[in-house]
Motif scaffolding. Structure first.
Motif, PDB file in Angstrom:
ATOM      1  N   LYS A  92       0.826  -1.204   0.000  1.00 54.46           N
ATOM      2  CA  LYS A  92       0.000   0.000   0.000  1.00 54.46           C
ATOM      3  C   LYS A  92       0.861   1.256   0.000  1.00 54.46           C
ATOM      4  CE  LYS A  92      -4.012  -2.043   2.206  1.00 54.46           C
ATOM      5  NZ  LYS A  92      -4.902  -2.023   3.343  1.00 54.46           N
ATOM      6  N   LYS A  93       1.955   1.246   0.744  1.00 56.35           N
ATOM      7  CA  LYS A  93       2.841   2.409   0.760  1.00 56.35           C
ATOM      8  C   LYS A  93       3.459   2.629  -0.608  1.00 56.35           C
ATOM      9  CE  LYS A  93       4.057   2.461   5.619  1.00 56.35           C
ATOM     10  NZ  LYS A  93       5.124   2.367   6.603  1.00 56.35           N
ATOM     11  N   GLY A  94       3.818   1.537  -1.286  1.00 59.19           N
ATOM     12  CA  GLY A  94       4.382   1.650  -2.625  1.00 59.19           C
ATOM     13  C   GLY A  94       3.400   2.272  -3.594  1.00 59.19           C
ATOM     14  N   ILE A  95       2.152   1.884  -3.490  1.00 60.67           N
ATOM     15  CA  ILE A  95       1.112   2.441  -4.358  1.00 60.67           C
ATOM     16  C   ILE A  95       0.927   3.922  -4.058  1.00 60.67           C
ATOM     17  CG2 ILE A  95      -1.346   2.377  -4.876  1.00 60.67           C
ATOM     18  CD1 ILE A  95      -1.203  -0.673  -4.427  1.00 60.67           C
ATOM     19  N   GLU A  96       0.944   4.292  -2.783  1.00 62.93           N
ATOM     20  CA  GLU A  96       0.770   5.691  -2.412  1.00 62.93           C
ATOM     21  C   GLU A  96       1.910   6.551  -2.955  1.00 62.93           C
ATOM     22  OE1 GLU A  96       0.403   5.828   1.790  1.00 62.93           O
ATOM     23  OE2 GLU A  96      -1.486   4.734   1.813  1.00 62.93           O
ATOM     24  N   PHE A  97       3.141   6.082  -2.813  1.00 65.96           N
ATOM     25  CA  PHE A  97       4.279   6.858  -3.310  1.00 65.96           C
ATOM     26  C   PHE A  97       4.255   6.967  -4.832  1.00 65.96           C
ATOM     27  CE2 PHE A  97       6.406   5.875   0.835  1.00 65.96           C
ATOM     28  CZ  PHE A  97       6.506   7.193   1.234  1.00 65.96           C
ATOM     29  N   GLU A  98       3.808   5.906  -5.505  1.00 64.44           N
ATOM     30  CA  GLU A  98       3.712   5.949  -6.959  1.00 64.44           C
ATOM     31  C   GLU A  98       2.661   6.969  -7.387  1.00 64.44           C
ATOM     32  OE1 GLU A  98       2.444   3.057 -10.666  1.00 64.44           O
ATOM     33  OE2 GLU A  98       2.967   2.162  -8.740  1.00 64.44           O
ATOM     34  N   MET A  99       1.542   6.993  -6.682  1.00 63.25           N
ATOM     35  CA  MET A  99       0.469   7.939  -7.019  1.00 63.25           C
ATOM     36  C   MET A  99       0.913   9.374  -6.753  1.00 63.25           C
ATOM     37  SD  MET A  99      -2.324   7.694  -8.361  1.00 63.25           S
ATOM     38  CE  MET A  99      -4.035   7.952  -8.462  1.00 63.25           C
ATOM     39  N   ILE A 100       1.654   9.594  -5.679  1.00 65.04           N
ATOM     40  CA  ILE A 100       2.166  10.941  -5.381  1.00 65.04           C
ATOM     41  C   ILE A 100       3.101  11.390  -6.496  1.00 65.04           C
ATOM     42  CG2 ILE A 100       3.681  12.236  -3.835  1.00 65.04           C
ATOM     43  CD1 ILE A 100       2.458  10.628  -1.517  1.00 65.04           C
ATOM     44  N   GLY A 101       3.899  10.486  -7.005  1.00 59.47           N
ATOM     45  CA  GLY A 101       4.796  10.819  -8.116  1.00 59.47           C
ATOM     46  C   GLY A 101       4.029  11.271  -9.348  1.00 59.47           C
ATOM     47  N   TRP A 102       2.952  10.573  -9.681  1.00 58.79           N
ATOM     48  CA  TRP A 102       2.139  10.960 -10.842  1.00 58.79           C
ATOM     49  C   TRP A 102       1.470  12.313 -10.616  1.00 58.79           C
ATOM     50  CZ3 TRP A 102       2.942   9.262 -15.402  1.00 58.79           C
ATOM     51  CH2 TRP A 102       3.380   7.968 -15.605  1.00 58.79           C
ATOM     52  N   TRP A 103       1.020  12.569  -9.383  1.00 61.37           N
ATOM     53  CA  TRP A 103       0.406  13.874  -9.088  1.00 61.37           C
ATOM     54  C   TRP A 103       1.425  15.002  -9.238  1.00 61.37           C
ATOM     55  CZ3 TRP A 103      -4.350  15.517  -8.977  1.00 61.37           C
ATOM     56  CH2 TRP A 103      -5.381  14.613  -8.764  1.00 61.37           C
ATOM     57  N   VAL A 104       2.655  14.761  -8.800  1.00 63.52           N
ATOM     58  CA  VAL A 104       3.703  15.780  -8.930  1.00 63.52           C
ATOM     59  C   VAL A 104       3.974  16.066 -10.404  1.00 63.52           C
ATOM     60  CG1 VAL A 104       6.162  16.233  -8.542  1.00 63.52           C
ATOM     61  CG2 VAL A 104       4.753  15.302  -6.694  1.00 63.52           C
ATOM     62  N   VAL A 105       4.056  15.019 -11.207  1.00 61.51           N
ATOM     63  CA  VAL A 105       4.287  15.192 -12.645  1.00 61.51           C
ATOM     64  C   VAL A 105       3.129  15.967 -13.277  1.00 61.51           C
ATOM     65  CG1 VAL A 105       4.460  13.970 -14.855  1.00 61.51           C
ATOM     66  CG2 VAL A 105       5.760  13.179 -12.877  1.00 61.51           C
ATOM     67  N   ALA A 106       1.902  15.605 -12.927  1.00 60.92           N
ATOM     68  CA  ALA A 106       0.729  16.277 -13.495  1.00 60.92           C
ATOM     69  C   ALA A 106       0.695  17.755 -13.100  1.00 60.92           C
ATOM     70  CB  ALA A 106      -0.551  15.581 -13.028  1.00 60.92           C
ATOM     71  N   LEU A 107       1.003  18.060 -11.860  1.00 61.47           N
ATOM     72  CA  LEU A 107       1.002  19.459 -11.425  1.00 61.47           C
ATOM     73  C   LEU A 107       2.127  20.250 -12.089  1.00 61.47           C
ATOM     74  CD1 LEU A 107       0.153  19.059  -7.645  1.00 61.47           C
ATOM     75  CD2 LEU A 107      -1.322  19.938  -9.459  1.00 61.47           C
ATOM     76  N   ALA A 108       3.276  19.616 -12.307  1.00 63.78           N
ATOM     77  CA  ALA A 108       4.378  20.293 -12.989  1.00 63.78           C
ATOM     78  C   ALA A 108       4.001  20.614 -14.431  1.00 63.78           C
ATOM     79  CB  ALA A 108       5.633  19.422 -12.947  1.00 63.78           C
ATOM     80  N   VAL A 109       3.366  19.674 -15.120  1.00 62.17           N
ATOM     81  CA  VAL A 109       2.932  19.915 -16.499  1.00 62.17           C
ATOM     82  C   VAL A 109       1.894  21.032 -16.541  1.00 62.17           C
ATOM     83  CG1 VAL A 109       1.670  18.893 -18.449  1.00 62.17           C
ATOM     84  CG2 VAL A 109       3.483  17.613 -17.312  1.00 62.17           C
ATOM     85  N   LEU A 110       0.964  21.021 -15.605  1.00 60.49           N
ATOM     86  CA  LEU A 110      -0.049  22.072 -15.542  1.00 60.49           C
ATOM     87  C   LEU A 110       0.590  23.440 -15.305  1.00 60.49           C
ATOM     88  CD1 LEU A 110      -3.047  22.843 -15.509  1.00 60.49           C
ATOM     89  CD2 LEU A 110      -3.036  22.393 -13.050  1.00 60.49           C
ATOM     90  N   ALA A 111       1.557  23.494 -14.418  1.00 59.59           N
ATOM     91  CA  ALA A 111       2.235  24.761 -14.135  1.00 59.59           C
ATOM     92  C   ALA A 111       2.975  25.269 -15.369  1.00 59.59           C
ATOM     93  CB  ALA A 111       3.207  24.582 -12.968  1.00 59.59           C
ATOM     94  N   ILE A 112       3.660  24.379 -16.084  1.00 56.73           N
ATOM     95  CA  ILE A 112       4.375  24.776 -17.302  1.00 56.73           C
ATOM     96  C   ILE A 112       3.393  25.296 -18.350  1.00 56.73           C
ATOM     97  CG2 ILE A 112       5.718  23.884 -19.248  1.00 56.73           C
ATOM     98  CD1 ILE A 112       7.087  22.010 -17.202  1.00 56.73           C
TER      99      ILE A 112
END
Length: 53
Positions: free
Chosen positions: A6-26
């Motif tokens: 479960k922790k692995g899934i959470e960290f993976e999802m946080i990574g995707w959210w960070v990428v999505a927010l970075a793309v949105l900001a750009i």
């Protein structure tokens, strides 16, 4: 599934959210830069996608 999975899934999802927010900001920064220069964003994207036509 153990707790570790479960922790692995959470960290993976946080990574995707960070990428999505970075793309949105750009995208937002690019939009405001083009808006300040007086370039229509839709025309700019259309010209990029035309390639050699």
């Amino acid at each position: 599934m153990g707790k570790g999975d479960k922790k692995g899934i959470e960290f993976e999802m946080i990574g995707w959210w960070v990428v999505a927010l970075a793309v949105l900001a750009i995208m937002l920064v690019g939009f405001f830069i083009l808006k300040d220069k007086g370039i229509n964003v839709l025309e700019y994207v259309r010209n990029i996608l035309r390639f050699g036509r």
